[in-house]
Each structure stands twice: as C-alpha cells, then as structure tokens.
Write a protein that holds these residues in place. Structure first.
Motif, mmCIF file in Angstrom:
data_model
loop_
_atom_site.group_PDB
_atom_site.id
_atom_site.type_symbol
_atom_site.label_atom_id
_atom_site.label_comp_id
_atom_site.label_asym_id
_atom_site.label_seq_id
_atom_site.Cartn_x
_atom_site.Cartn_y
_atom_site.Cartn_z
ATOM 1 N N GLU A 334 67.940 36.254 8.389
ATOM 2 C CA GLU A 334 68.964 37.232 7.984
ATOM 3 C C GLU A 334 69.546 38.045 9.136
ATOM 4 O O GLU A 334 70.730 38.345 9.132
ATOM 5 C CB GLU A 334 68.442 38.222 6.911
ATOM 6 N N THR A 335 68.729 38.457 10.098
ATOM 7 C CA THR A 335 69.243 39.293 11.197
ATOM 8 C C THR A 335 68.758 38.741 12.537
ATOM 9 O O THR A 335 67.800 37.971 12.593
ATOM 10 C CB THR A 335 68.744 40.748 11.087
ATOM 11 N N GLY A 336 69.404 39.211 13.604
ATOM 12 C CA GLY A 336 69.006 38.775 14.941
ATOM 13 C C GLY A 336 67.844 39.569 15.498
ATOM 14 O O GLY A 336 67.079 39.068 16.315
ATOM 15 N N THR A 337 67.706 40.831 15.070
ATOM 16 C CA THR A 337 66.626 41.666 15.608
ATOM 17 C C THR A 337 65.593 41.981 14.530
ATOM 18 O O THR A 337 65.924 42.090 13.342
ATOM 19 C CB THR A 337 67.164 43.017 16.138
ATOM 20 N N GLU A 338 64.366 42.164 14.988
ATOM 21 C CA GLU A 338 63.297 42.537 14.054
ATOM 22 C C GLU A 338 63.542 43.936 13.495
ATOM 23 O O GLU A 338 63.218 44.219 12.343
ATOM 24 C CB GLU A 338 61.942 42.485 14.767
ATOM 25 N N THR A 339 64.139 44.806 14.311
ATOM 26 C CA THR A 339 64.367 46.190 13.866
ATOM 27 C C THR A 339 65.286 46.224 12.650
ATOM 28 O O THR A 339 64.988 46.871 11.638
ATOM 29 C CB THR A 339 65.007 47.013 15.014
ATOM 30 N N LEU A 340 66.409 45.498 12.739
ATOM 31 C CA LEU A 340 67.338 45.486 11.604
ATOM 32 C C LEU A 340 66.701 44.772 10.409
ATOM 33 O O LEU A 340 66.877 45.164 9.256
ATOM 34 C CB LEU A 340 68.654 44.802 12.008
ATOM 35 N N ARG A 341 65.928 43.723 10.716
ATOM 36 C CA ARG A 341 65.242 42.983 9.641
ATOM 37 C C ARG A 341 64.310 43.925 8.873
ATOM 38 O O ARG A 341 64.287 43.943 7.648
ATOM 39 C CB ARG A 341 64.439 41.834 10.274
ATOM 40 N N GLN A 342 63.555 44.720 9.626
ATOM 41 C CA GLN A 342 62.637 45.662 8.965
ATOM 42 C C GLN A 342 63.408 46.703 8.164
ATOM 43 O O GLN A 342 62.979 47.127 7.099
ATOM 44 C CB GLN A 342 61.764 46.361 10.008
ATOM 45 N N SER A 343 64.575 47.086 8.674
ATOM 46 C CA SER A 343 65.332 48.137 7.979
ATOM 47 C C SER A 343 65.856 47.652 6.630
ATOM 48 O O SER A 343 66.169 48.461 5.763
ATOM 49 C CB SER A 343 66.477 48.649 8.853
ATOM 50 N N VAL A 344 65.975 46.328 6.443
ATOM 51 C CA VAL A 344 66.390 45.810 5.126
ATOM 52 C C VAL A 344 65.192 45.191 4.398
ATOM 53 O O VAL A 344 65.349 44.388 3.480
ATOM 54 C CB VAL A 344 67.555 44.798 5.239
ATOM 55 N N CYS A 345 63.992 45.600 4.836
ATOM 56 C CA CYS A 345 62.736 45.204 4.167
ATOM 57 C C CYS A 345 62.498 43.697 4.189
ATOM 58 O O CYS A 345 61.871 43.154 3.271
ATOM 59 C CB CYS A 345 62.691 45.718 2.732
ATOM 60 N N LYS A 346 63.051 43.010 5.158
ATOM 61 C CA LYS A 346 62.765 41.580 5.316
ATOM 62 C C LYS A 346 61.579 41.486 6.265
ATOM 63 O O LYS A 346 61.710 41.727 7.471
ATOM 64 C CB LYS A 346 63.992 40.872 5.909
ATOM 65 N N ARG A 347 60.439 41.148 5.701
ATOM 66 C CA ARG A 347 59.220 41.169 6.512
ATOM 67 C C ARG A 347 59.024 39.822 7.198
ATOM 68 O O ARG A 347 58.333 38.951 6.681
ATOM 69 C CB ARG A 347 58.020 41.508 5.634
ATOM 70 N N LEU A 348 59.678 39.654 8.327
ATOM 71 C CA LEU A 348 59.533 38.403 9.079
ATOM 72 C C LEU A 348 59.673 38.730 10.560
ATOM 73 O O LEU A 348 60.698 39.270 10.987
ATOM 74 C CB LEU A 348 60.624 37.400 8.656
ATOM 75 N N SER A 349 58.655 38.403 11.323
ATOM 76 C CA SER A 349 58.740 38.630 12.770
ATOM 77 C C SER A 349 59.352 37.397 13.429
ATOM 78 O O SER A 349 59.327 36.291 12.868
ATOM 79 C CB SER A 349 57.347 38.894 13.341
ATOM 80 N N ASP A 350 59.883 37.586 14.624
ATOM 81 C CA ASP A 350 60.398 36.434 15.376
ATOM 82 C C ASP A 350 59.272 35.441 15.635
ATOM 83 O O ASP A 350 59.472 34.224 15.577
ATOM 84 C CB ASP A 350 61.001 36.899 16.710
ATOM 85 N N GLU A 351 58.090 35.979 15.896
ATOM 86 C CA GLU A 351 56.942 35.109 16.185
ATOM 87 C C GLU A 351 56.649 34.199 14.981
ATOM 88 O O GLU A 351 56.418 32.995 15.131
ATOM 89 C CB GLU A 351 55.719 35.977 16.504
ATOM 90 N N ALA A 352 56.696 34.792 13.773
ATOM 91 C CA ALA A 352 56.436 33.992 12.561
ATOM 92 C C ALA A 352 57.531 32.949 12.356
ATOM 93 O O ALA A 352 57.265 31.825 11.915
ATOM 94 C CB ALA A 352 56.343 34.914 11.348
ATOM 95 N N LEU A 353 58.767 33.320 12.682
ATOM 96 C CA LEU A 353 59.864 32.349 12.554
ATOM 97 C C LEU A 353 59.639 31.164 13.496
ATOM 98 O O LEU A 353 59.768 30.001 13.093
ATOM 99 C CB LEU A 353 61.201 33.036 12.870
ATOM 100 N N PHE A 354 59.275 31.473 14.743
ATOM 101 C CA PHE A 354 59.030 30.396 15.710
ATOM 102 C C PHE A 354 57.857 29.526 15.257
ATOM 103 O O PHE A 354 57.893 28.304 15.384
ATOM 104 C CB PHE A 354 58.770 30.982 17.110
ATOM 105 N N GLN A 355 56.817 30.174 14.704
ATOM 106 C CA GLN A 355 55.655 29.402 14.239
ATOM 107 C C GLN A 355 56.052 28.503 13.062
ATOM 108 O O GLN A 355 55.633 27.346 12.973
ATOM 109 C CB GLN A 355 54.525 30.352 13.821
#
Ligand code: SF4
Length: 527
Positions: A334-355
């Motif tokens: 959904e977003t390029g940064t983890e900060t914005l992702r967290q602000s919309v309650c999307k709980r996904l880190s870049d690390e988890a995406l890469f994994q």
C-alpha cells in the motif's frame, strides 16, 4: 478493454455455461431477476452474483434469472428496435418480473444502473413507478456502506449479508405485491424509504458452517475462466484504516475445512480450477492442513487465491500454488514507507515483505504483483518517492522476478477511520500518479498499471454522497455522458468533482450514519 462476452449472443453465453447449482426456472409464484449493472464478464466474475443466484433460486416458490449491462452496440440495437433489456435465461423483459434484485460491488456501477432500468422499461426513480412495476431491492457492499445516492431509486435496500434474512425474502412469495414495502420495513436490515426509521443495523451471518458461498455457474467468459470460486472465510482481522471490506464484513469468520473440501471435491467433476476466496487467505487457521488436503485430492485441483498477507506463513500455500502451475503472487504493501503504512494501520514491515517475496520466489512464484495507494492522508513526496525506491530495491534483490505494480488513487470510504479524509483534487492526483508511474516504468522487469484519477474522484463523490446525487446519476446514466458533462451534472447536484470537500456533518452525524455498523466480537465459528 472489451470482454469477448460483449460480442456474444445470449444463446452463445448460455451454451458456454455449466450449472453447478440449479439454474433459474421460469415458473414460480414470485419471478425475480438479479440485475448486475455491469457486463456479463464483470458480473459473472463476482462471487456475490453467484451466491445470490443460488440463494434466491433455493427459496420455495421463487425463481431467479440474471440480467447484465448490455454492450454499447446492444444498447443501440435495443433503442433502435424499441426492444427492452431482458433476462439472460428466458429473454424476459425486466419490467415483466415481480422483483428486481440489484447487487453492486463498485460505486461506479451505479452510473450504469438507471440506464439498465430505463432499457428494461422501468422508470429509474421510485416516484415514477407504480405497483405494476417490479419491486426494486438493492444490496451489496456499496449499499451497505452508504445507500443515500441511490435511495430514491429503490423500493427497499438491504444492509449487510443476505443469509440471515432469507426467510424475509421467502415471506414475500406469500404476500401481495402492495404489502412488500410495509412488510420489509418491519424486518431487520431492510431500509424502506419513507417507512424505516434509521439507523438501520447491518446484518451478518453469525456462522458460515452451513452456508456455501461458491460459484453457481462455470463459464469461460469471466476474469477467472471456468474456475470454481469458494469463500473460505469472511471478514478480516487486520483493520486497515482505509479499507471498507475490513469494516462491513466484520467479524472475521472461517469455514471449517471440511465444509470447503466437500464442495471442492464435487466441483472437480466439472473443473480442476479452484479459487480460494478470502480477504486474506494467509489468515486461515488451518491453512497448512487445507493445502495438504488439496494436494492429496484426485485429481489435484489447480488452485489460485484472491489475496494473501506477505507476513503470513504462506509456505504450504506457495507450494500448492506452484504445484497448480501458478507463477504469480500478489501482495499489498500500500505505501512506500513503513511510517505511512503504520499510520493507516497496515501492519507490514519492509523486512516481512522481502521475506514474503523470498518465500514465494523460492517456491517458483516469480511474477510478483504489488498494490500501492497514492493520496493517503499525511502522505509526502518522500512517501511517494519511497514507492519507487522500494520497487527498485526489489528488482535488485530478486533478479529472477518480474513485477507488476498497481498504483491506485486513495478513495475514502464511509464507516472507515479515513471516512472524512481530504483527498487531492483529480488534477493533482493525476500528476502524483504520473510522477510515480513514470519513475517506476524506468525500472527493469517492471510493468505499471495506474488507476484513473478522474474516476477515483467520481467514486469518492458517490461513496460519500447523499440523496442529491440521484438526479445526477439518472441523467448521467440514461444520457451516457462523458466526464465533462458528468462533472457539470455532479456540480448541479452540489458535488464538485474539481475539489471534493470533506463531507458535511449534520447534527453531529455523517449522512451515512443512517447505517449502524455493529462491532461484533471476532467469531470462533468453524474452527
Ligand atoms: S488486510 Fe486487506 S482486507 Fe484486511 S483490512 Fe487490510 S486492506 Fe482490508
């Protein structure tokens, strides 16, 4: 892009169908038609159409047929020959039915609805109809979120999931037509304009154990050609603050594994293509066992899935998908940064995406599709540039993968945490989309699909609209206007597409607060 089914006659469409459940009969005390105001291809790709068709035809004394938005050529032909839009099964004109059940998944399909009614010989506005016309009943996610823009078109609107209130529809078969509105106004979940006192409580099925939600008719002319789709769970645990589905399908409910395997085994007599449908297949509690059981079936089904979480334990699922011949996997950061992702309650880190992509590509799923939103509240240039950086990083780390990046404008939805969010005007949005898309297209092995800023603005206006929009929808639909004419019609209805404002609060409420969303506890049903 035009679907091939647009060029086929009703006889050709019918002859390419295989019924999994009983098809609509012509004879019954109450004759209903399920109207989907988009093409056959889009409608038959919707599990809601299959589900309603099965459920309605399962009621005693009620038969249900189908009708879809005709192609442009077919519309011209109907007008030229003064013929009416008719049902697929028996070519019965729409105005000959007792009940017209309208379901819509996307707000923009409401722009086609008055045209379908008009072509079917039915005045779109309720005030212009009598009891001699079919009773118009609407339902589906858009109606549940905010029915106000089309309230004056319908005799009744149903709010929520249909399963718990089927007895109320069954009761209509025993009542004269002129008592239907009054009867439904007394039943939970039905909004009858002028009779129902708001708020109307959204209805939902407490258990899914005994209910099968699956493809009723196989056809090659859908997005999922000749696939048997089956809903494994309903609702979502995640609660992303922009997501309507996360709100209107609460609570999360899972079907027991056995309730999935039986219908899938039966469907294998007709097709090997099986689609597992869920807001997040990864969240299914017995996913590993389900995948194992599917791999053991004879013949083994060729499985695809609707969507999954990158941070779920998907390894068994990836193995099943790869064994099914799939090459693609879809995630939604959904977003390029983890900060914005967290602000919309999307709980996904870049690390988890890469994994997640590592696990998928290790299993042989090397065609990666990623969804991003643009225009979210609080988004900065840095966040948008980070979409490009993230994808660039992925192309470097996964040289064996190709990427399809889908970038869509954020559309605020009623009943979500971002329901009152400001959105960029469509010209600004178009520029934002173009900047990100252009940069992405320079990357190797990357394809980009960008949504339309204009149509996102229309969708926002409708999704947060009120009764005043009805006249614009009817005029725009029946006259089949272009965007500039649509903009003028919406402006006359008080909705400025050039600068969509924050919706008005009256007496401390948003217009769509006429719908009450129960906050039900997460169900353990079916586990
Ligand atoms: S994970 Fe997907 S379905 Fe669930 S709330 Fe978030 S966007 Fe919606």
């Amino acid at each position: 892009m035009r679907a091939r089914s647009d060029q086929l006659t009703r006889e050709q469409l019918l002859s390419s169908e295989t019924a999994i459940t009983s098809p609509g009969r012509d004879e019954a005390r109450l004759r209903a038609c399920l109207l989907y105001s988009n093409s056959y291809h889009t409608g038959m790709s919707s599990l809601a159409v299959h589900t309603l068709y099965s459920l309605l035809n399962g009621l005693d004394e009620l038969s249900c047929q189908r009708a879809f938005l005709p192609s442009t050529e077919e519309t011209e032909r109907l007008n030229r020959h003064r013929q009416r839009l008719s049902s697929l099964e028996t070519d019965t004109p729409l105005d000959d039915f007792d009940l017209l059940a309208v379901t819509t998944s996307f707000e923009l399909d409401w722009l086609n609805l008055p045209l379908c009614l008009d072509l079917g010989g039915i005045p779109p506005r309720r005030s212009e109809r009598t009891d001699a016309h079919p009773f118009l009943l609407g339902g589906g996610p858009c109606f549940t979120a905010n029915p106000l823009p089309v309230l004056n078109l319908f005799d009744a609107i149903y709010i929520g999931e249909v399963e718990p209130r089927l007895p109320d529809l069954q009761a209509l078969t025993q009542l004269p037509r002129d008592q239907w509105a009054e009867y439904l106004s007394t039943r939970p979940g039905f909004f009858v304009p002028g009779m129902t006192r708001s708020p109307v409580q959204r209805q939902y099925a407490t258990m899914l154990d005994k209910i099968i939600t699956a493809t009723a008719i196989l056809t090659p002319h859908t997005e999922f050609a000749n696939s048997y789709l089956i809903e494994m769970s309903r609702g979502c645990r995640q609660g992303c603050s922009f997501c309507l589905a996360g709100q209107i399908y609460r609570p999360m409910r899972n079907r027991p594994m056995e309730a999935l395997l039986g219908p899938i085994q039966s469907a294998l007599a007709h097709t090997r293509r099986i689609g597992l449908v869920s807001a997040s297949v990864s969240d299914y509690p017995r996913l590993d066992q389900l995948c194992h059981a599917l791999m053991q079936m004879d013949p083994m089904p060729l499985v695809s899935v609707s969507s999954m979480r990158a941070d779920g334990d998907n390894r068994a699922l990836f193995e099943l998908l790869a064994a099914s011949g799939q090459q693609s996997v879809t995630f939604a950061p959904e977003t390029g940064t983890e900060t914005l992702r967290q602000s919309v309650c999307k709980r996904l880190s870049d690390e988890a995406l890469f994994q997640g992509i590592t696990d998928a590509s290790d299993a042989g799923l090397t065609s990666v599709k990623l969804y991003f939103l643009v225009g979210l509240p609080g988004e900065t240039e840095h966040d948008r540039a980070a979409i490009v950086s993230l994808v660039e990083h992925l192309t470097r780390d996964f040289p064996g993968c190709s990427f399809t990046i889908s970038i869509n404008p954020f559309v605020p939805k009623p009943h979500t945490a971002l329901q009152a969010a400001e959105v960029p005007d469509y010209r600004t949005m178009r520029q934002l989309l173009a900047t990100v898309s252009t940069a992405l297209r320079r990357l190797p092995r990357v394809q980009v699909r960008a949504g339309s800023a204009r149509w996102a603005a229309v969708q926002t206006a409708i999704s947060r609209g009120d009764e005043h929009l009805a006249s614009a929808l009817v005029a725009a639909s029946t006259k089949q206007v272009d965007f500039s004419q649509l903009r003028r019609l919406f402006a006359e209805a008080g909705s400025n597409l050039d600068q969509i404002g924050i919706p008005p609060i009256r007496d401390g409420q948003y217009p769509w607060d006429i719908i009450a969303m129960p906050t039900a506890p997460a169900s353990k049903a079916g586990l």
